[in-house]
Motif scaffolding. Structure first.
Motif, mmCIF file in Angstrom:
data_model
loop_
_atom_site.group_PDB
_atom_site.id
_atom_site.type_symbol
_atom_site.label_atom_id
_atom_site.label_comp_id
_atom_site.label_asym_id
_atom_site.label_seq_id
_atom_site.Cartn_x
_atom_site.Cartn_y
_atom_site.Cartn_z
ATOM 1 N N LYS A 81 0.813 -1.210 0.000
ATOM 2 C CA LYS A 81 0.000 0.000 0.000
ATOM 3 C C LYS A 81 0.850 1.264 0.000
ATOM 4 N N ASP A 82 2.164 1.102 -0.211
ATOM 5 C CA ASP A 82 3.090 2.243 -0.245
ATOM 6 C C ASP A 82 3.043 3.056 1.046
ATOM 7 N N ARG A 83 2.979 2.340 2.191
ATOM 8 C CA ARG A 83 2.936 3.036 3.476
ATOM 9 C C ARG A 83 4.235 2.892 4.262
ATOM 10 N N LEU A 84 5.180 2.124 3.781
ATOM 11 C CA LEU A 84 6.394 1.880 4.564
ATOM 12 C C LEU A 84 7.142 3.164 4.875
ATOM 13 N N PHE A 85 7.326 4.014 3.880
ATOM 14 C CA PHE A 85 8.072 5.254 4.092
ATOM 15 C C PHE A 85 7.384 6.133 5.125
ATOM 16 N N HIS A 86 6.079 6.304 4.990
ATOM 17 C CA HIS A 86 5.365 7.208 5.893
ATOM 18 C C HIS A 86 5.261 6.634 7.307
ATOM 19 N N ASP A 87 5.154 5.313 7.416
ATOM 20 C CA ASP A 87 5.174 4.705 8.746
ATOM 21 C C ASP A 87 6.527 4.929 9.414
ATOM 22 N N ARG A 88 7.591 4.784 8.642
ATOM 23 C CA ARG A 88 8.935 4.995 9.188
ATOM 24 C C ARG A 88 9.151 6.471 9.538
ATOM 25 N N LEU A 89 8.634 7.358 8.721
ATOM 26 C CA LEU A 89 8.750 8.787 9.000
ATOM 27 C C LEU A 89 8.069 9.134 10.324
ATOM 28 N N LEU A 90 6.881 8.564 10.538
ATOM 29 C CA LEU A 90 6.182 8.785 11.802
ATOM 30 C C LEU A 90 6.976 8.222 12.967
ATOM 31 N N ASP A 91 7.539 7.035 12.789
ATOM 32 C CA ASP A 91 8.363 6.440 13.845
ATOM 33 C C ASP A 91 9.541 7.338 14.203
ATOM 34 N N ASP A 92 10.164 7.946 13.195
ATOM 35 C CA ASP A 92 11.289 8.842 13.455
ATOM 36 C C ASP A 92 10.855 10.033 14.309
ATOM 37 N N ILE A 93 9.699 10.596 13.987
ATOM 38 C CA ILE A 93 9.197 11.743 14.755
ATOM 39 C C ILE A 93 8.923 11.342 16.196
ATOM 40 N N LEU A 94 8.243 10.214 16.381
ATOM 41 C CA LEU A 94 7.911 9.754 17.731
ATOM 42 C C LEU A 94 9.173 9.427 18.522
ATOM 43 N N MET A 95 10.137 8.790 17.864
ATOM 44 C CA MET A 95 11.389 8.432 18.525
ATOM 45 C C MET A 95 12.142 9.684 18.976
ATOM 46 N N ASN A 96 12.227 10.673 18.094
ATOM 47 C CA ASN A 96 12.938 11.904 18.434
ATOM 48 C C ASN A 96 12.235 12.702 19.524
ATOM 49 N N MET A 97 10.936 12.486 19.670
ATOM 50 C CA MET A 97 10.162 13.162 20.725
ATOM 51 C C MET A 97 10.124 12.339 22.013
ATOM 52 N N SER A 98 10.780 11.169 22.015
ATOM 53 C CA SER A 98 10.766 10.254 23.169
ATOM 54 C C SER A 98 9.354 9.837 23.540
ATOM 55 N N ILE A 99 8.526 9.663 22.513
ATOM 56 C CA ILE A 99 7.155 9.189 22.711
ATOM 57 C C ILE A 99 7.154 7.675 22.536
ATOM 58 N N THR A 100 6.680 6.955 23.538
ATOM 59 C CA THR A 100 6.639 5.493 23.489
ATOM 60 C C THR A 100 5.519 5.040 22.560
ATOM 61 N N THR A 101 5.839 4.128 21.645
ATOM 62 C CA THR A 101 4.843 3.657 20.681
ATOM 63 C C THR A 101 4.252 2.324 21.110
ATOM 64 N N HIS A 102 2.975 2.157 20.827
ATOM 65 C CA HIS A 102 2.242 0.918 21.109
ATOM 66 C C HIS A 102 1.437 0.583 19.862
ATOM 67 N N TYR A 103 1.817 -0.473 19.155
ATOM 68 C CA TYR A 103 1.137 -0.838 17.923
ATOM 69 C C TYR A 103 0.427 -2.188 18.075
ATOM 70 N N MET A 104 -0.757 -2.267 17.474
ATOM 71 C CA MET A 104 -1.477 -3.536 17.379
ATOM 72 C C MET A 104 -1.742 -3.825 15.911
ATOM 73 N N PRO A 105 -1.735 -5.088 15.512
ATOM 74 C CA PRO A 105 -1.987 -5.397 14.090
ATOM 75 C C PRO A 105 -3.430 -5.074 13.701
ATOM 76 N N LEU A 106 -3.583 -4.453 12.540
ATOM 77 C CA LEU A 106 -4.917 -4.212 12.006
ATOM 78 C C LEU A 106 -5.517 -5.547 11.563
ATOM 79 N N LYS A 107 -6.811 -5.716 11.776
ATOM 80 C CA LYS A 107 -7.504 -6.948 11.418
ATOM 81 C C LYS A 107 -8.446 -6.699 10.243
#
Length: 335
Positions: A81-107
């Protein structure tokens, strides 16, 4: 009074990620500001707003923990779905902000990807951390009534709740009405409900610097390397995957568009931009692109960038007939 001898106000921030990203998309595609929400700016606003509500100096209003909850595609689905780049971009922002991420698989249910269990997880984490870290104020960025039990529990242990909520509506690219509105029960049980849509509109109108910092002021990074392709001499038809084409934009709405390519126009989205800002595009603009395939195995346009119109005299496209206007390939599901 803002007293420096007052105790430190410990703040925990909890994001319903899907809700927050929907809000950010609204300001990027629908609102006249045409920019995404800056998480760094949002945290600064939170500190000031909590300081005002708690009647302390802003230096005593500190975010000591932040958590982001969201349903997430698998790596394979995100790639398709061409979402890998944008998911990684979001992860970078959250990581740099020291925001803890919690992901669950979409069903997948009834043929649609659905987010299940994220609200329960957020509620459990927020309550547990409120007890262990003794938050004075929990800031909840959410709008679903499912969070009402959480707020009631936080009230019983003496933790105040600031609810950042938005109320807006718009017409999406399909012509359907979209409404975002916080649950009335959430608003009633929150200690400090903040109507962010009003705060932002009033702040932008008055030139409030704190409100201006709520928005990202740099262009959104492109999904593809900014490498100039060999430009065709005139309009070209869709060919095999990887073929470079040039044509005009037929429609643009809410982060999606179509490149003229009879018999079926080629779908593209803001995620397919190779350079420049999607919001700078206009219907009728010439663009270069490469032919790609989406998750439905249909032709689409990728690596899109603005281009100069072909020299006069070069052969162009005839206007697409009405019978094909609504047969364009692509779907917003890939975002």
């Amino acid at each position: 009074m803002n007293q420096m001898n007052s105790p430190l106000i410990r703040i925990g921030v909890f994001y319903d990620g899907n809700y927050f990203l929907k809000i950010s998309d609204y300001y990027y595609f629908q609102h006249e500001r045409k920019a995404r929400i800056s998480m760094e700016g949002l945290h600064e606003y939170i500190r000031h707003q909590v300081a005002e509500e708690e009647d302390v100096d802003v230096r005593l209003s500190q975010i000591i923990d932040a958590h982001f909850f969201r349903g997430r595609l698998s790596a394979t689905e995100a790639r398709d779905k061409d979402r890998l780049f944008h998911d990684r971009l979001l992860d970078d922002i959250l990581m740099n902000m020291s925001i803890t991420t919690h992901y669950m698989p979409l069903k997948t249910r009834d043929g649609r990807l659905q987010e299940k269990g994220v609200d329960v997880w957020l509620a459990l984490e927020a309550l547990e951390l409120a007890l262990h870290k003794s938050f004075d104020v929990i800031v909840l960025i959410a709008g679903d009534s499912d969070y009402v039990p959480l707020i009631k529990k936080l009230n019983t242990i003496g933790t105040r709740v600031m609810l950042l909520n938005w109320d807006f509506k718009y017409v999406d690219f399909k012509g359907e009405n979209r409404v975002t509105r916080a649950s009335q029960q959430l608003l009633e049980h929150s200690t400090y409900p903040v109507a962010m849509h009003d705060v932002i509109d009033n702040g932008l109108a008055s030139g409030d610097e704190l409100i201006e910092t709520l928005f990202v002021n740099t262009p959104e990074p492109a999904s593809y390397p900014s490498v100039k392709p060999v430009r065709p001499t005139g309009p070209t038809a869709a060919g095999p995957v990887g073929t470079v084409g040039i044509s005009t934009i037929k429609n643009l709405k809410n982060g999606f568009g179509f490149v003229v390519m009879p018999p079926n126009n080629l779908f593209f989205s803001y995620a397919d931009m190779a350079e420049g800002d999607f919001n700078d595009l206009r219907e009728g603009d010439w663009v270069e692109f490469t032919v790609g395939r989406n998750h439905r195995d249909e032709d689409c346009a990728r690596n899109v960038r603005k281009a100069q119109a072909p020299a006069e005299g070069e052969e162009g496209y005839e206007e697409e007939s009405e019978e094909h206007e609504h047969e364009s390939a692509g779907s917003p599901e890939r975002l």
